[in-house]
Design a protein around this motif. Structure first.
Motif, PDB file in Angstrom:
ATOM      1  N   VAL A   1     -72.284 -24.709 -71.081  1.00 15.15           N
ATOM      2  CA  VAL A   1     -73.822 -26.220 -71.463  1.00 15.15           C
ATOM      3  C   VAL A   1     -74.377 -25.228 -72.169  1.00 15.15           C
ATOM      4  O   VAL A   1     -74.904 -25.469 -72.845  1.00 15.15           O
ATOM      5  N   GLU A   2     -74.698 -24.280 -71.026  1.00  9.03           N
ATOM      6  CA  GLU A   2     -76.301 -23.782 -71.422  1.00  9.03           C
ATOM      7  C   GLU A   2     -76.221 -22.549 -72.901  1.00  9.03           C
ATOM      8  O   GLU A   2     -76.881 -22.441 -72.967  1.00  9.03           O
ATOM      9  N   GLU A   3     -75.435 -22.692 -72.468  1.00  7.19           N
ATOM     10  CA  GLU A   3     -74.725 -21.876 -73.760  1.00  7.19           C
ATOM     11  C   GLU A   3     -75.450 -22.487 -75.384  1.00  7.19           C
ATOM     12  O   GLU A   3     -75.998 -21.799 -75.932  1.00  7.19           O
ATOM     13  N   PHE A   4     -75.086 -24.187 -75.979  1.00  8.73           N
ATOM     14  CA  PHE A   4     -75.454 -24.681 -76.480  1.00  8.73           C
ATOM     15  C   PHE A   4     -76.671 -25.400 -76.740  1.00  8.73           C
ATOM     16  O   PHE A   4     -76.389 -26.036 -77.377  1.00  8.73           O
ATOM     17  N   ALA A   5     -76.460 -25.172 -75.130  1.00 10.04           N
ATOM     18  CA  ALA A   5     -78.277 -26.197 -75.220  1.00 10.04           C
ATOM     19  C   ALA A   5     -78.768 -25.235 -74.516  1.00 10.04           C
ATOM     20  O   ALA A   5     -79.358 -25.530 -73.361  1.00 10.04           O
ATOM     21  N   PRO A   6     -79.957 -23.956 -74.945  1.00 16.29           N
ATOM     22  CA  PRO A   6     -80.130 -23.051 -73.763  1.00 16.29           C
ATOM     23  C   PRO A   6     -81.056 -23.916 -73.506  1.00 16.29           C
ATOM     24  O   PRO A   6     -81.999 -23.517 -71.611  1.00 16.29           O
ATOM     25  N   GLU A   7     -81.653 -25.254 -74.224  1.00 14.23           N
ATOM     26  CA  GLU A   7     -83.193 -25.581 -73.719  1.00 14.23           C
ATOM     27  C   GLU A   7     -83.106 -26.740 -72.255  1.00 14.23           C
ATOM     28  O   GLU A   7     -83.802 -27.368 -71.138  1.00 14.23           O
ATOM     29  N   GLY A   8     -81.400 -27.210 -72.258  1.00  9.55           N
ATOM     30  CA  GLY A   8     -80.997 -27.706 -70.697  1.00  9.55           C
ATOM     31  C   GLY A   8     -81.193 -27.224 -68.741  1.00  9.55           C
ATOM     32  O   GLY A   8     -80.928 -25.352 -69.503  1.00  9.55           O
ATOM     33  N   HIS A   9     -81.165 -27.791 -68.617  1.00  9.67           N
ATOM     34  CA  HIS A   9     -81.005 -27.551 -66.826  1.00  9.67           C
ATOM     35  C   HIS A   9     -80.008 -28.593 -66.011  1.00  9.67           C
ATOM     36  O   HIS A   9     -79.875 -29.697 -66.826  1.00  9.67           O
ATOM     37  N   VAL A  10     -78.790 -27.746 -66.320  1.00  9.25           N
ATOM     38  CA  VAL A  10     -77.625 -28.134 -65.162  1.00  9.25           C
ATOM     39  C   VAL A  10     -78.097 -28.881 -63.757  1.00  9.25           C
ATOM     40  O   VAL A  10     -78.519 -27.378 -63.560  1.00  9.25           O
ATOM     41  N   VAL A  11     -77.790 -29.482 -63.531  1.00 12.18           N
ATOM     42  CA  VAL A  11     -77.750 -29.888 -61.865  1.00 12.18           C
ATOM     43  C   VAL A  11     -76.203 -30.741 -61.801  1.00 12.18           C
ATOM     44  O   VAL A  11     -75.734 -31.117 -62.567  1.00 12.18           O
ATOM     45  N   PRO A  12     -75.640 -30.360 -60.346  1.00 15.01           N
ATOM     46  CA  PRO A  12     -74.586 -31.171 -60.182  1.00 15.01           C
ATOM     47  C   PRO A  12     -74.989 -32.043 -59.462  1.00 15.01           C
ATOM     48  O   PRO A  12     -76.479 -32.482 -59.183  1.00 15.01           O
ATOM     49  N   PHE A  13     -74.246 -33.214 -59.643  1.00 10.84           N
ATOM     50  CA  PHE A  13     -74.338 -34.721 -59.252  1.00 10.84           C
ATOM     51  C   PHE A  13     -72.915 -34.805 -58.241  1.00 10.84           C
ATOM     52  O   PHE A  13     -71.936 -34.704 -58.940  1.00 10.84           O
ATOM     53  N   CYS A  14     -73.003 -36.489 -57.538  1.00 11.29           N
ATOM     54  CA  CYS A  14     -72.327 -37.271 -56.843  1.00 11.29           C
ATOM     55  C   CYS A  14     -71.515 -38.793 -58.483  1.00 11.29           C
ATOM     56  O   CYS A  14     -73.154 -39.002 -58.405  1.00 11.29           O
ATOM     57  N   MET A  15     -70.387 -38.841 -58.143  1.00  5.22           N
ATOM     58  CA  MET A  15     -70.062 -40.095 -59.421  1.00  5.22           C
ATOM     59  C   MET A  15     -70.453 -41.020 -57.977  1.00  5.22           C
ATOM     60  O   MET A  15     -69.785 -41.176 -57.196  1.00  5.22           O
TER      61      MET A  15
ATOM     62  N   GLY B   1     -69.764 -31.418 -77.998  1.00  5.36           N
ATOM     63  CA  GLY B   1     -68.599 -31.442 -76.607  1.00  5.36           C
ATOM     64  C   GLY B   1     -67.736 -30.246 -77.563  1.00  5.36           C
ATOM     65  O   GLY B   1     -66.799 -30.224 -76.409  1.00  5.36           O
ATOM     66  N   VAL B   2     -67.045 -30.770 -78.134  1.00  6.22           N
ATOM     67  CA  VAL B   2     -66.208 -29.699 -78.915  1.00  6.22           C
ATOM     68  C   VAL B   2     -66.777 -29.034 -78.661  1.00  6.22           C
ATOM     69  O   VAL B   2     -65.502 -27.539 -78.182  1.00  6.22           O
ATOM     70  N   ARG B   3     -67.851 -27.883 -79.378  1.00 10.33           N
ATOM     71  CA  ARG B   3     -68.147 -26.735 -78.825  1.00 10.33           C
ATOM     72  C   ARG B   3     -68.419 -26.347 -77.705  1.00 10.33           C
ATOM     73  O   ARG B   3     -67.616 -25.420 -77.329  1.00 10.33           O
ATOM     74  N   VAL B   4     -68.641 -27.069 -76.873  1.00 10.04           N
ATOM     75  CA  VAL B   4     -68.793 -26.803 -75.407  1.00 10.04           C
ATOM     76  C   VAL B   4     -67.734 -27.019 -74.931  1.00 10.04           C
ATOM     77  O   VAL B   4     -67.107 -25.938 -73.838  1.00 10.04           O
ATOM     78  N   LEU B   5     -66.488 -27.953 -74.744  1.00  5.25           N
ATOM     79  CA  LEU B   5     -65.455 -28.267 -73.870  1.00  5.25           C
ATOM     80  C   LEU B   5     -64.320 -26.542 -74.315  1.00  5.25           C
ATOM     81  O   LEU B   5     -63.366 -25.915 -73.582  1.00  5.25           O
ATOM     82  N   ASP B   6     -64.578 -26.668 -75.783  1.00  4.32           N
ATOM     83  CA  ASP B   6     -63.881 -25.084 -76.326  1.00  4.32           C
ATOM     84  C   ASP B   6     -64.229 -23.708 -75.442  1.00  4.32           C
ATOM     85  O   ASP B   6     -63.062 -23.412 -74.897  1.00  4.32           O
ATOM     86  N   ARG B   7     -65.579 -23.882 -75.110  1.00  6.01           N
ATOM     87  CA  ARG B   7     -66.463 -22.402 -74.209  1.00  6.01           C
ATOM     88  C   ARG B   7     -65.322 -21.927 -73.488  1.00  6.01           C
ATOM     89  O   ARG B   7     -65.627 -21.471 -72.737  1.00  6.01           O
ATOM     90  N   PHE B   8     -65.382 -23.727 -72.534  1.00  7.84           N
ATOM     91  CA  PHE B   8     -65.712 -23.478 -71.124  1.00  7.84           C
ATOM     92  C   PHE B   8     -64.014 -23.454 -70.756  1.00  7.84           C
ATOM     93  O   PHE B   8     -63.144 -22.819 -70.022  1.00  7.84           O
ATOM     94  N   LEU B   9     -62.467 -23.686 -72.245  1.00  8.61           N
ATOM     95  CA  LEU B   9     -61.840 -23.867 -72.276  1.00  8.61           C
ATOM     96  C   LEU B   9     -61.307 -22.313 -72.040  1.00  8.61           C
ATOM     97  O   LEU B   9     -60.419 -21.511 -71.408  1.00  8.61           O
ATOM     98  N   ARG B  10     -61.792 -21.809 -73.129  1.00 12.66           N
ATOM     99  CA  ARG B  10     -61.213 -20.360 -73.693  1.00 12.66           C
ATOM    100  C   ARG B  10     -61.287 -19.014 -72.430  1.00 12.66           C
ATOM    101  O   ARG B  10     -61.199 -18.341 -71.820  1.00 12.66           O
ATOM    102  N   THR B  11     -62.795 -19.626 -71.392  1.00 16.76           N
ATOM    103  CA  THR B  11     -62.952 -18.732 -70.874  1.00 16.76           C
ATOM    104  C   THR B  11     -62.547 -19.143 -68.524  1.00 16.76           C
ATOM    105  O   THR B  11     -62.430 -18.418 -68.078  1.00 16.76           O
ATOM    106  N   ALA B  12     -61.575 -20.492 -69.008  1.00 14.67           N
ATOM    107  CA  ALA B  12     -61.650 -20.536 -67.214  1.00 14.67           C
ATOM    108  C   ALA B  12     -60.811 -20.250 -66.961  1.00 14.67           C
ATOM    109  O   ALA B  12     -59.810 -19.472 -67.141  1.00 14.67           O
TER     110      ALA B  12
END
Length: 437
Positions: free
Chosen positions: A363-377, A426-437
């Protein structure tokens, strides 16, 4: 990192989202749904990419799709990537566009399932087809599951798969699915990307009160409707105590740090007030809850019925089920019986894990201005059923959304829609995550 997603994948995610929306997979409950056409659509796109899908049904027409992509490291644990194919009903008269049109207008894809969750189904298809074109293999095995019946009991979907076909998920230790990594605008210029690392448990209840049937004109101290009404009023008015889980604690701590606020978890209400709109990310998951939703009693105004029934949507925090049960026993009292109409476990997933770190980094790679936090659904997903197989679940459906777009309102709401640019993100972020997971 340079762009790794190919152009066709960005086009396909939009086309697939629109096409899947046009396939009406409305789940009205009670088995009234047919996911097979959508399952066949997804399976065909996998097969076109050289990925062999398996179609499975517990009930005719309630079709699930499972496929596996082999990774380069046989010693690595497998990752489950899942999305459901069914959607909730949509009242045509309430919508600006036909809910099953899949219309693409002004850079937005409209229709039931655009967010919940045919968008993610389309992202998965677009990513793995892009890999096939590029000759990409992930490090760990990726198991893909497109499921039926998530919007009801999951008995024909993930529950069936977990109980009857566990071999298809051999080696899977973690799973990724809906409701996380979307843009939350806090009204002050900050963009927050919450990634789900937990879910409240599901406790759909049936309450039954029994009394003495009789004439409506007579005194009746054993009135089933009165008994039920009292219990429902007590449940609706009950204030549940605070229950902070590790995920919620982590969310509050990271949000407080983001806003430069001292983390004082001894006075959570004061902390929430300081967080402003961002408090919405944690407010629904601070406590257990029970909301009366349906009432059934009687058949004629001058007849006191011998039985009255109510339904309650209950949710409990991880570790909070015993408190939930004992509280319901007390609130319903001696004149009303209650039972689980549907029950599923609460989930808690580690935030300090390589998989969570990988999602955050993507997420941070494609949204560097963003702030990632955990949450519970506050609600639940198919991750509950897959947890029976020892699979830890996360909510990760990345979407970069414009300010003013009410993401939460799209779920089961009118005029559900998703921006094309959000799908590309979403495609870019999901692709980046899954390639390196």
């Amino acid at each position: 990192m340079a762009e790794q997603v190919d152009g066709p994948a960005l086009d396909e995610v939009v086309t697939f989202t629109s096409d899947l929306i046009r396939i009406d997979t409305t789940n009205r409950g009670g088995g009234d749904c047919r996911e097979r056409p959508a399952a066949e659509y997804a399976a065909a796109r996998l097969a076109d990419a050289g990925i062999e899908p398996v179609l499975l049904e517990r009930t005719q027409g309630r079709t699930n799709v499972v496929a596996r992509i082999e990774g380069t490291d046989p010693s690595a644990d497998a990752l489950l990537l899942h999305g459901h194919l069914d959607v909730v009903p949509a009242a045509l008269a309430d919508w600006s566009v036909h809910p099953f049109s899949g219309e693409i207008r002004d850079g937005v894809v409209w229709g039931r399932g655009a967010v919940d969750m045919k968008n993610m189904d389309a992202m998965i298809l677009a990513v793995v087809r892009g890999w096939a074109r590029q000759g990409v293999r992930p490090r760990r095995d990726i198991v893909i599951a497109f499921t039926a019946d998530e919007e009801a009991s999951a008995e024909d979907g993930s529950g069936f798969l977990a109980d009857e076909h566990p071999e298809l998920f051999e080696g899977c230790t973690e799973g990724v699915s809906e409701s996380g990594a979307f843009t939350f605008h806090d009204g002050g210029g900050r963009q927050i990307y919450p990634i789900a690392a937990g879910e409240r448990g599901t406790a759909w209840l049936r309450l039954t009160a029994r009394g003495r049937a009789g004439h409506g004109s007579k005194v009746n101290r054993d009135n089933a409707v009165t008994h039920l009404a009292g219990a429902i009023a007590r449940i609706g008015a009950h204030e549940w105590p605070l229950r902070l889980t590790p995920t919620v604690r982590a969310a509050l701590t990271e949000l407080a740090a983001l806003y430069g606020i001292e983390t004082d978890l001894t006075d959570v209400d004061a902390l929430l007030e300081k967080l402003g709109p961002a408090a919405k990310l944690v407010e629904p998951t601070l406590r257990n809850s029970a909301n009366p939703t349906m009432l059934e009693a009687g058949y004629k105004i001058n007849v006191i019925p011998g039985e009255a029934v109510a339904h309650v949507d209950g949710r409990y925090m991880p570790g909070g089920e015993e408190e939930f049960r004992s509280t319901l026993d007390r609130l319903t009292g001696p004149d009303v019986d209650w039972e689980f109409h549907h029950r599923e476990v609460a989930l808690e997933s580690p935030v300090a894990s390589p998989t969570y770190a990988g999602m955050r980094a993507a997420v941070e790679e494609f949204a560097p201005e963003g702030h990632v936090v955990p949450f519970c659904m506050s609600g639940g997903t198919d991750a509950k059923q897959f947890s029976r197989l020892g699979i830890t679940g996360y909510g990760f459906t990345p979407l970069k959304l414009p300010d003013g777009y009410d993401y939460a309102a799209m779920f089961h709401g009118v005029d559900e829609r998703v921006p094309v640019e959000a799908l590309h993100f979403g495609v870019r972020v999901l692709d980046r995550f899954l390639r390196t997971a």
